[in-house]
Write a protein that holds these residues in place. Sequence first.
Motif, short mmCIF file in Angstrom:
data_model
loop_
_atom_site.label_atom_id
_atom_site.label_comp_id
_atom_site.label_asym_id
_atom_site.label_seq_id
_atom_site.Cartn_x
_atom_site.Cartn_y
_atom_site.Cartn_z
N LEU A 188 0.81 -1.22 0.00
CA LEU A 188 0.00 0.00 0.00
C LEU A 188 0.85 1.27 0.00
O LEU A 188 0.30 2.37 0.14
N ALA A 189 2.14 1.13 -0.19
CA ALA A 189 3.07 2.25 0.02
C ALA A 189 2.73 3.50 -0.76
O ALA A 189 2.89 4.63 -0.25
N GLU A 190 2.23 3.35 -1.97
CA GLU A 190 1.97 4.51 -2.82
C GLU A 190 0.54 5.04 -2.71
O GLU A 190 0.20 6.05 -3.32
N ASP A 191 -0.28 4.37 -1.91
CA ASP A 191 -1.71 4.70 -1.85
C ASP A 191 -2.02 5.77 -0.81
O ASP A 191 -1.34 5.88 0.21
N THR A 192 -3.05 6.54 -1.10
CA THR A 192 -3.66 7.38 -0.07
C THR A 192 -4.67 6.52 0.69
O THR A 192 -5.54 5.91 0.09
N ILE A 193 -4.52 6.48 2.00
CA ILE A 193 -5.47 5.76 2.85
C ILE A 193 -6.25 6.81 3.63
O ILE A 193 -5.67 7.62 4.36
N ASP A 194 -7.55 6.79 3.47
CA ASP A 194 -8.40 7.75 4.16
C ASP A 194 -8.89 7.24 5.51
O ASP A 194 -9.16 8.03 6.42
N ILE A 195 -9.00 5.91 5.63
CA ILE A 195 -9.59 5.32 6.83
C ILE A 195 -8.85 4.04 7.17
O ILE A 195 -8.61 3.20 6.30
N LEU A 199 0.99 2.79 8.48
CA LEU A 199 0.14 3.44 7.48
C LEU A 199 -0.03 4.94 7.70
O LEU A 199 -0.75 5.59 6.95
N LEU A 200 0.66 5.48 8.69
CA LEU A 200 0.55 6.92 8.95
C LEU A 200 0.94 7.76 7.73
O LEU A 200 0.24 8.74 7.42
N PRO A 201 2.01 7.43 7.00
CA PRO A 201 2.32 8.23 5.81
C PRO A 201 1.18 8.23 4.79
O PRO A 201 0.92 9.25 4.14
N ASN A 202 0.47 7.11 4.67
CA ASN A 202 -0.67 7.03 3.75
C ASN A 202 -1.83 7.88 4.25
O ASN A 202 -2.52 8.55 3.47
N LEU A 203 -2.07 7.84 5.55
CA LEU A 203 -3.18 8.59 6.14
C LEU A 203 -2.94 10.09 6.06
O LEU A 203 -3.89 10.87 5.92
N LYS A 204 -1.69 10.51 6.13
CA LYS A 204 -1.38 11.93 6.05
C LYS A 204 -1.71 12.52 4.68
O LYS A 204 -1.85 13.74 4.54
N LYS A 205 -1.84 11.66 3.66
CA LYS A 205 -2.20 12.13 2.33
C LYS A 205 -3.68 12.44 2.19
O LYS A 205 -4.10 13.09 1.23
N SER A 206 -4.49 11.98 3.13
CA SER A 206 -5.94 12.16 3.05
C SER A 206 -6.35 13.57 3.50
O SER A 206 -5.68 14.18 4.35
N ASP A 207 -7.46 14.05 2.95
CA ASP A 207 -7.97 15.35 3.40
C ASP A 207 -9.00 15.20 4.52
O ASP A 207 -9.54 16.19 5.01
N ASN A 208 -9.27 13.96 4.93
CA ASN A 208 -10.20 13.74 6.04
C ASN A 208 -9.92 12.35 6.61
O ASN A 208 -10.74 11.44 6.54
N THR A 216 -8.16 -2.19 27.31
CA THR A 216 -7.89 -0.98 28.09
C THR A 216 -6.64 -0.29 27.55
O THR A 216 -6.57 0.94 27.45
N GLY A 217 -5.63 -1.09 27.18
CA GLY A 217 -4.45 -0.52 26.54
C GLY A 217 -4.79 0.16 25.23
O GLY A 217 -4.24 1.22 24.90
N LEU A 218 -5.71 -0.45 24.47
CA LEU A 218 -6.12 0.14 23.19
C LEU A 218 -6.81 1.49 23.42
O LEU A 218 -6.64 2.42 22.63
N ARG A 219 -7.56 1.58 24.50
CA ARG A 219 -8.22 2.86 24.80
C ARG A 219 -7.17 3.93 25.09
O ARG A 219 -7.28 5.06 24.62
N GLY A 220 -6.15 3.57 25.87
CA GLY A 220 -5.08 4.52 26.14
C GLY A 220 -4.32 4.91 24.89
O GLY A 220 -4.00 6.09 24.67
N LEU A 221 -4.02 3.93 24.05
CA LEU A 221 -3.34 4.20 22.78
C LEU A 221 -4.17 5.14 21.92
O LEU A 221 -3.63 6.10 21.33
N THR A 222 -5.46 4.89 21.84
CA THR A 222 -6.34 5.73 21.01
C THR A 222 -6.32 7.17 21.47
O THR A 222 -6.19 8.09 20.66
N GLY A 223 -6.42 7.38 22.78
CA GLY A 223 -6.41 8.74 23.31
C GLY A 223 -5.10 9.46 23.04
O GLY A 223 -5.08 10.64 22.67
N SER A 224 -3.99 8.74 23.21
CA SER A 224 -2.69 9.35 22.97
C SER A 224 -2.50 9.71 21.50
O SER A 224 -2.04 10.81 21.17
N LEU A 225 -2.89 8.80 20.60
CA LEU A 225 -2.76 9.08 19.17
C LEU A 225 -3.71 10.19 18.72
O LEU A 225 -3.38 10.97 17.83
N ALA A 226 -4.89 10.25 19.34
CA ALA A 226 -5.83 11.32 19.00
C ALA A 226 -5.20 12.68 19.25
O ALA A 226 -5.35 13.61 18.45
#
Length: 238
Positions: A77-84, A123-132, A158-168
Motif C-alpha cells: 500500500l506504500a503509494e496509496d492514499t489511505i483515508d480510513i 500506514l501513517l504516511p498514507n493517512l497523512k495524504k488524506s484530506d479527512n 484498556t491498553g487500546l483505549r489509552g493508545l487511542t487517546g494518545s494518538l488522537a
Amino acid sequence: MQNRKAVITGAGQGMGKAIALNFAQQGIHPVLVGRTRSKLDTVAEEIASLTGNQNTSIVIAVDLTDSTSMDELASVLAEDTIDILVNCAGDWLIKPLQETTDADFDHILGINLRAPYQLARLLLPNLKKSDNGSIINIGSLAAVESFGGISAYTAAKTGLRGLTGSLADELRPENIRVVMLSPSPADTPMRWAATPDMDANMLVQADTIADVVSMIINLPPSITVRHITLESMRLSIG
C-alpha cells in the motif's frame, strides 16, 4: 472526498465484514485485511455483487501478529492514499487468571493491541495524504467496565483505549481523527463461539456498529468525537 480507500482488518466476518459492506455502498474502496483469504474472497465477491464492480475492493491476507507480514502489507500500500484505517481484528479469551498462560496473554495483546499500534505507525504516511483521515479502533465495553474472567482481554482493550487517546492528541495537528468505538457484546461469530448460550436480545448488531463507524468517518474535516460506547438497552452482565 471521492474515491476514498479504507483498510479494514478482520474484514472476513462479523463487524469487519459489516463495515466493509457499509463502506462499499458509499463508494469507499475497502482493502480487506485478515488471516483467512477464503473468507476475505467471499466478502470481496459480495461487495462486487453489491456494487457491480469487480475492482471495488482489494484482498490482502495477512497474519496481524507477524511483523514481517505487517511490513509486507505496508509495502503493498506504500503509494496509496489511505483515508480510513479500521482496526477491527481481534480475539477473545475467557479464562481465570490462574489458567491464563503467558502465551495466551501474548496472543491476546498481540492481536488486540500491538497490531493496531503497528498498523497506525506503518500506514501513517498514507493517512497523512488524506484530506479527512480517520483511525477507528474497535474496542470493548471491557475497557469501560470491569468483568472477571477476562483479565488478558481487558488489559488489551484498556491498553487500546489509552493508545487511542494518545494518538488522537498526537495526530490532531495532522487533521487525522482517532476514535475508539467500544461496543458491548455484538452479534458476531466470535461472540457466539465464546458464549453460545447468550441471549441474542442482549447483542448489538454488526450493521449497527458499521453505521456508527460510518457516522464517524463522515464527519467534516477537523471535527472529531471522543470514545464512544455502544450497547443494547437489554444488556445484563454479571
